[in-house]
Design an enzyme around this catalytic site. Structure first.
Site, PDB file in Angstrom:
ATOM      1  CD  GLU A 153      44.993  36.783  48.053  1.00 24.42           C
ATOM      2  OE1 GLU A 153      44.359  37.419  48.909  1.00 24.42           O
ATOM      3  OE2 GLU A 153      45.849  37.302  47.307  1.00 24.42           O
ATOM      4  CG  HIS A 155      39.552  38.868  48.261  1.00 28.25           C
ATOM      5  ND1 HIS A 155      39.750  38.569  46.932  1.00 28.25           N
ATOM      6  CD2 HIS A 155      40.776  39.234  48.732  1.00 28.25           C
ATOM      7  CE1 HIS A 155      41.021  38.742  46.619  1.00 28.25           C
ATOM      8  NE2 HIS A 155      41.681  39.144  47.702  1.00 28.25           N
ATOM      9  CG  HIS A 199      44.017  38.698  43.104  1.00 27.38           C
ATOM     10  ND1 HIS A 199      44.615  39.926  43.289  1.00 27.38           N
ATOM     11  CD2 HIS A 199      43.742  38.222  44.349  1.00 27.38           C
ATOM     12  CE1 HIS A 199      44.708  40.175  44.592  1.00 27.38           C
ATOM     13  NE2 HIS A 199      44.189  39.168  45.247  1.00 27.38           N
ATOM     14  NE  ARG A 223      44.911  48.513  45.760  1.00 27.20           N
ATOM     15  CZ  ARG A 223      46.044  48.281  45.103  1.00 27.20           C
ATOM     16  NH1 ARG A 223      46.113  48.570  43.817  1.00 27.20           N
ATOM     17  NH2 ARG A 223      47.084  47.764  45.728  1.00 27.20           N
ATOM     18  CD  GLN A 230      43.189  43.043  47.430  1.00 26.42           C
ATOM     19  OE1 GLN A 230      44.133  42.335  47.077  1.00 26.42           O
ATOM     20  NE2 GLN A 230      43.318  44.077  48.254  1.00 26.42           N
TER      21      GLN A 230
END
Length: 385
Positions: A116, A237, A81, A256, A79
């Site tokens: 993240e 990642h 972001h 994804r 995935q």
């Protein structure tokens, strides 16, 4: 203001049946426990202890971060972001198209980015993170280069500029990809090294998925306890296995790229991905005093402060830039002006400039990260190949 909070772990199939319970001193349920969410995200807001209300009813405004305890017994999906601009545009676009927020084909659940970090608790915590130089992938494939089924991949891997086209060919299951996946899985039975271990792991859980071959384009990273990866926008990642503390911007936007039965929007993923080959993105801490480690990436949404037992024993003060959540993972500590936290206890803190901690435990403090010294991330991978 100090508000004790709790939550029930989310039971995704890839979760461990024991790791979160053992870390926090709880009784295992016997079911997978994948993520314990500590925050005010509407997907699973923390509950106020002893009250029939959630943290959503307490927080003044939008809490910009979400803290999780994550326990992966099997690999998560590949995935990436979006950036803030991509998230805002994609959210508005799907709203205008009338795509329901709960539709399986929906990419953007909100208008926010989702960088993240993951702090490793287990030894090791294994992950895929970011594209590596093509030369490294060619070196890994060299021992099996005489297999004609692998030739189409090697022929395409001419230089780093080829990564986008190679990825598109693989994820689109182009001509030769099915045979290539079979070939690299067979090779992994006799080949050695972290990348081949990843191939074996993925083949066990996602047989035939092109993500198995895509993993060879990426860093396989093995974090030791206390090490941190920073996963910025565009970084592809996947967490492979392990227990850790995850801290992110409070968003649910995920594009994804395989290793999942869920929706994969290839064109949108290609818009978001960063195909630059970069070192694995380790994030190094700032240490304001012995036993206190501050991980602060180059985003304003969050920072993570880790207080070790020796530091807690002498007493420390952590500066807060805004609201915070503190989680005790072992021992017992007292918060100045607030409650005691035993192992597994968590508290939401608002309106405090400093958080005083004293006791005999380990405490993770998630907070807004709008100012302060930024921790460098030099990307030196401990192990990839």
């Amino acid at each position: 203001m100090f508000v004790p909070i709790t939550n029930t772990p989310r039971g995704y199939a890839w979760g461990s049946t024991t790791a979160i319970a053992e870390l926090l001193g709880r009784q295992p349920t016997g079911q997978p426990e994948a993520e314990l969410w500590l925050g005010a995200h509407p997907g699973s807001p923390a509950e106020v202890v002893g009250k029939e209300r959630s943290l959503l009813d307490v927080v003044d405004g939008r809490l910009p971060f979400l803290m999780k305890v994550l326990a992966a017994a099997s690999p998560l999906s590949l995935q990436a972001h979006p950036t803030p601009a991509q998230a805002a545009e994609g959210f508005a676009r799907e709203n205008a198209a009338g795509v329901p927020l709960d539709a399986p084909e929906r990419n953007y659940k909100d208008a926010f980015h989702k960088p993240e970090i993951i702090y490793a608790l287990s030894d090791p915590f294994r992950a895929l993170s970011g594209f590596r130089p093509v030369a490294e992938t060619r070196a890994v494939l060299a021992p099996v280069a005489d297999d004609p089924r692998i030739a189409p991949l090697l022929d395409r891997l001419t230089d780093d500029g080829a990564l986008r086209d190679v990825f598109s060919w693989l994820i689109g299951r182009g001509e030769g990809v099915v045979d290539l996946v079979d070939a690299v899985v067979e090779a992994s039975a006799i080949a050695d090294g972290p990348s081949w271990q990843t191939v074996r792991t993925l083949a066990d859980h996602y047989p035939g998925d092109p993500g198995i071959a895509i993993s060879l384009l990426l860093h396989t990273v093995e974090l030791r306890p206390g090490e941190v990866l920073y996963l910025p926008a565009g970084n592809i990642h996947a967490y492979l296995e392990g227990l850790g503390i995850e801290l992110m911007a409070a968003s649910d936007n995920v594009l994804r790229g395989g290793l999942t039965p869920k929706h994969v929007d290839v064109p949108e993923l290609l818009r978001v991905l960063d195909f630059r080959p970069l070192p694995a993105p380790y994030l190094h801490p700032h240490e304001p005093e012995p036993g206190v480690h501050v991980f602060r990436p180059n985003v304003p949404d969050f920072a993570l402060t880790v207080i070790e037992p020796d530091a807690a024993a002498r007493g420390v003060e952590v500066r807060l830039e805004g609201p915070a959540i503190a989680l005790c993972t072992d021992g017992d500590v007292a918060l100045e002006g607030g409650p005691r936290l035993a192992r597994g206890g968590a508290v939401y803190v608002e309106g405090e400039t400093w958080l005083g901690v004293r006791g005999s435990g380990t405490v993770f403090v998630a907070s807004a990260g709008e100012s302060g010294e930024r921790a460098p991330h030099d990307g030196s991978a401990r192990q990839s190949g």
